[in-house]
Design a protein around this motif. Structure first.
Motif, PDB file in Angstrom:
ATOM      1  N   SER A  22       0.816  -1.200   0.000  1.00 59.27           N
ATOM      2  CA  SER A  22       0.000   0.000   0.000  1.00 59.27           C
ATOM      3  C   SER A  22       0.839   1.234   0.000  1.00 59.27           C
ATOM      4  O   SER A  22       1.610   1.489   0.897  1.00 59.27           O
ATOM      5  CB  SER A  22      -0.901  -0.003   1.245  1.00 59.27           C
ATOM      6  N   GLY A  23       0.675   2.071  -1.009  1.00 60.18           N
ATOM      7  CA  GLY A  23       1.362   3.336  -1.045  1.00 60.18           C
ATOM      8  C   GLY A  23       0.565   4.423  -0.397  1.00 60.18           C
ATOM      9  O   GLY A  23       0.979   5.562  -0.335  1.00 60.18           O
ATOM     10  N   SER A  24      -0.634   4.122   0.172  1.00 54.69           N
ATOM     11  CA  SER A  24      -1.483   5.149   0.725  1.00 54.69           C
ATOM     12  C   SER A  24      -2.076   4.750   2.057  1.00 54.69           C
ATOM     13  O   SER A  24      -3.098   5.229   2.490  1.00 54.69           O
ATOM     14  CB  SER A  24      -2.612   5.482  -0.251  1.00 54.69           C
ATOM     15  N   GLY A  25      -1.402   3.842   2.726  1.00 59.82           N
ATOM     16  CA  GLY A  25      -1.828   3.481   4.052  1.00 59.82           C
ATOM     17  C   GLY A  25      -2.767   2.297   4.072  1.00 59.82           C
ATOM     18  O   GLY A  25      -3.874   2.327   3.571  1.00 59.82           O
ATOM     19  N   GLY A  26      -2.316   1.205   4.705  1.00 60.98           N
ATOM     20  CA  GLY A  26      -3.153   0.027   4.832  1.00 60.98           C
ATOM     21  C   GLY A  26      -3.222  -0.761   3.543  1.00 60.98           C
ATOM     22  O   GLY A  26      -2.804  -0.328   2.501  1.00 60.98           O
TER      23      GLY A  26
ATOM     24  N   GLY B 211       2.945   7.143  -9.225  1.00 57.81           N
ATOM     25  CA  GLY B 211       3.047   5.858  -9.898  1.00 57.81           C
ATOM     26  C   GLY B 211       2.764   4.693  -8.968  1.00 57.81           C
ATOM     27  O   GLY B 211       2.034   3.752  -9.330  1.00 57.81           O
ATOM     28  N   ALA B 212       3.331   4.730  -7.768  1.00 55.99           N
ATOM     29  CA  ALA B 212       3.146   3.632  -6.819  1.00 55.99           C
ATOM     30  C   ALA B 212       1.697   3.528  -6.365  1.00 55.99           C
ATOM     31  O   ALA B 212       1.143   2.426  -6.228  1.00 55.99           O
ATOM     32  CB  ALA B 212       4.070   3.822  -5.617  1.00 55.99           C
ATOM     33  N   THR B 213       1.067   4.672  -6.122  1.00 58.03           N
ATOM     34  CA  THR B 213      -0.329   4.660  -5.686  1.00 58.03           C
ATOM     35  C   THR B 213      -1.240   4.135  -6.786  1.00 58.03           C
ATOM     36  O   THR B 213      -2.119   3.304  -6.544  1.00 58.03           O
ATOM     37  CB  THR B 213      -0.771   6.077  -5.277  1.00 58.03           C
ATOM     38  N   VAL B 214      -1.024   4.604  -8.013  1.00 59.92           N
ATOM     39  CA  VAL B 214      -1.814   4.095  -9.139  1.00 59.92           C
ATOM     40  C   VAL B 214      -1.572   2.599  -9.325  1.00 59.92           C
ATOM     41  O   VAL B 214      -2.513   1.821  -9.573  1.00 59.92           O
ATOM     42  CB  VAL B 214      -1.471   4.866 -10.428  1.00 59.92           C
ATOM     43  N   GLY B 215      -0.316   2.163  -9.198  1.00 59.96           N
ATOM     44  CA  GLY B 215      -0.010   0.748  -9.335  1.00 59.96           C
ATOM     45  C   GLY B 215      -0.730  -0.103  -8.310  1.00 59.96           C
ATOM     46  O   GLY B 215      -1.242  -1.184  -8.627  1.00 59.96           O
ATOM     47  N   ASP B 216      -0.794   0.383  -7.077  1.00 55.75           N
ATOM     48  CA  ASP B 216      -1.486  -0.351  -6.026  1.00 55.75           C
ATOM     49  C   ASP B 216      -2.982  -0.429  -6.301  1.00 55.75           C
ATOM     50  O   ASP B 216      -3.616  -1.465  -6.118  1.00 55.75           O
ATOM     51  CB  ASP B 216      -1.222   0.331  -4.684  1.00 55.75           C
ATOM     52  N   LEU B 217      -3.560   0.674  -6.783  1.00 55.10           N
ATOM     53  CA  LEU B 217      -4.992   0.680  -7.091  1.00 55.10           C
ATOM     54  C   LEU B 217      -5.307  -0.216  -8.284  1.00 55.10           C
ATOM     55  O   LEU B 217      -6.345  -0.880  -8.312  1.00 55.10           O
ATOM     56  CB  LEU B 217      -5.454   2.117  -7.360  1.00 55.10           C
ATOM     57  N   ILE B 218      -4.416  -0.241  -9.286  1.00 65.85           N
ATOM     58  CA  ILE B 218      -4.612  -1.130 -10.442  1.00 65.85           C
ATOM     59  C   ILE B 218      -4.635  -2.587  -9.990  1.00 65.85           C
ATOM     60  O   ILE B 218      -5.500  -3.368 -10.393  1.00 65.85           O
ATOM     61  CB  ILE B 218      -3.510  -0.894 -11.493  1.00 65.85           C
ATOM     62  N   GLU B 219      -3.681  -2.946  -9.136  1.00 64.18           N
ATOM     63  CA  GLU B 219      -3.634  -4.324  -8.643  1.00 64.18           C
ATOM     64  C   GLU B 219      -4.884  -4.658  -7.831  1.00 64.18           C
ATOM     65  O   GLU B 219      -5.440  -5.764  -7.940  1.00 64.18           O
ATOM     66  CB  GLU B 219      -2.380  -4.536  -7.796  1.00 64.18           C
ATOM     67  N   SER B 220      -5.348  -3.713  -7.010  1.00 64.08           N
ATOM     68  CA  SER B 220      -6.560  -3.943  -6.222  1.00 64.08           C
ATOM     69  C   SER B 220      -7.763  -4.154  -7.130  1.00 64.08           C
ATOM     70  O   SER B 220      -8.578  -5.055  -6.909  1.00 64.08           O
ATOM     71  CB  SER B 220      -6.819  -2.752  -5.288  1.00 64.08           C
ATOM     72  N   MET B 221      -7.894  -3.320  -8.162  1.00 61.65           N
ATOM     73  CA  MET B 221      -9.004  -3.466  -9.098  1.00 61.65           C
ATOM     74  C   MET B 221      -8.911  -4.791  -9.844  1.00 61.65           C
ATOM     75  O   MET B 221      -9.923  -5.472 -10.065  1.00 61.65           O
ATOM     76  CB  MET B 221      -8.987  -2.300 -10.090  1.00 61.65           C
ATOM     77  N   PHE B 222      -7.706  -5.177 -10.238  1.00 59.15           N
ATOM     78  CA  PHE B 222      -7.473  -6.434 -10.944  1.00 59.15           C
ATOM     79  C   PHE B 222      -7.956  -7.616 -10.099  1.00 59.15           C
ATOM     80  O   PHE B 222      -8.690  -8.490 -10.570  1.00 59.15           O
ATOM     81  CB  PHE B 222      -5.979  -6.554 -11.257  1.00 59.15           C
ATOM     82  N   LYS B 223      -7.564  -7.638  -8.820  1.00 55.45           N
ATOM     83  CA  LYS B 223      -7.937  -8.744  -7.955  1.00 55.45           C
ATOM     84  C   LYS B 223      -9.430  -8.746  -7.644  1.00 55.45           C
ATOM     85  O   LYS B 223     -10.053  -9.812  -7.571  1.00 55.45           O
ATOM     86  CB  LYS B 223      -7.115  -8.694  -6.659  1.00 55.45           C
TER      87      LYS B 223
END
Length: 310
Positions: free
Chosen positions: A6-10, A258-270
């Motif tokens: 998580s790049g944005s906490g939790g 970039g890191a925050t978007v990457g984390d959100l992309i992975e969350s949406m993917f899963k």
């Protein structure tokens, strides 16, 4: 390689996504939950065995470090293994939705892309990506028209998301003057985003950033990522790359996004594929793809920023 995705906490291992177990007991196969405390004394459960997660992350980080500095060519082996392990995890996730990957051409082409990027640069990486795309689409022709578009989309997504983005790491390390330090800068700054966002989000997080995509991301965690990345970027650029501090700050801010978007992309993917974790490759972390999320997107961001400003 990181202590948190998580790049944005939790992250999605928090109590909002896990049923409560017995008080003081274990909530997962990884063991006891690690408990932090907010400034007011309120306990905060991280939802994971944090010491185990940190230890396994350090082991992987040490493996990367010792493959980078003695013989940087060995790093192609690290990213090639990441391609193969990640491909296995992604393939299993896509199968849950009835989509089929062309595993053989993706594996062969993905590994070749790592070597091509290191020894041939961006031109060779693009060429290898194009040839692999043709190979996977041709491979799928054998399955007929039914489901062709969905399978082709899954294959092209995997090709770009995994081996192509990993290939940008090879472009960093292949820089003739200070490639090894550019790669270390990339890893340190991205990890700083994760660590700053993780602890700031857990201890101070109140305001949700993207509740529909990832309910545990907070703006306070994002602020922690900004501070962590900016400081780490300035120090790395000045001390390792012999550049001005402001380039490091720009790099840090770019990596945060970039890191925050990457984390959100992975969350949406899963979420779309209906999986909690991509695998169990790393104790305390989940699958390899669960740990690469922010790094995959941050890699090309770092390459572009450093190429333009240094």
């Amino acid at each position: 390689m990181t202590t948190s995705s998580s790049g944005s906490g939790g992250d999605d291992h928090s109590p909002e996504h896990r049923p409560e177990g017995p008080p003081g007991g274990s909530d997962s196969a990884d063991g006891q939950r690690f408990v932090l405390h907010k400034p007011g004394g309120e306990p905060v459960r991280t939802g994971r065995n944090l010491p185990v997660a940190i230890a396994s992350g350090c082991v992987l980080g040490a493996l990367v470090f010792f493959s980078v500095f003695p013989w940087p060519q060995l790093f192609t082996i690290i990213t090639s293994l990441a391609v193969l392990i990640g491909l296995r995890e992604v393939n299993r996730a896509f199968r849950n939705k009835g989509m089929t990957l062309a595993v053989v051409p993706l594996a062969v082409g993905g590994v070749a892309m790592q070597a091509f990027a290191y020894f041939g640069g961006a031109d060779w990486l693009v060429g290898a990506t194009a040839l692999t795309a043709i190979a996977v689409l041709s491979w799928r022709l054998r399955g007929g028209a039914d489901g062709f578009v969905s399978d082709a989309s899954a294959n092209l997504f995997t090709l770009v998301y995994l081996p192509f983005l990993l290939g940008t790491w090879m472009l960093l390390i292949a820089h003739p003057d200070d490639g090894q330090y550019r790669l270390v800068t990339f890893i340190v700054v991205t990890i700083s985003s994760d660590i700053g966002g993780y602890f700031a989000g857990i201890l101070l997080g109140r305001h949700k950033m993207a509740p529909v995509i990832s309910p545990n991301k907070t703006w306070e965690g994002f602020g922690g990522s900004v501070v962590g990345c900016s400081v780490a970027g300035a120090l790395c650029v000045v001390l390792m790359l012999d550049g001005p501090w402001w380039v490091g700050v720009v790099l840090g801010l770019a990596v945060v996004l970039g890191a925050t978007v990457g984390d959100l992309i992975e969350s949406m993917f899963k979420r779309d594929l209906g999986v909690k974790d991509m695998g169990r490759f790393m104790p305390g972390h989940g699958g390899l793809m669960d740990r690469l999320d922010s790094l995959l997107i941050a890699g090309p961001v770092v390459w572009v920023v450093l190429s333009l400003l240094l």
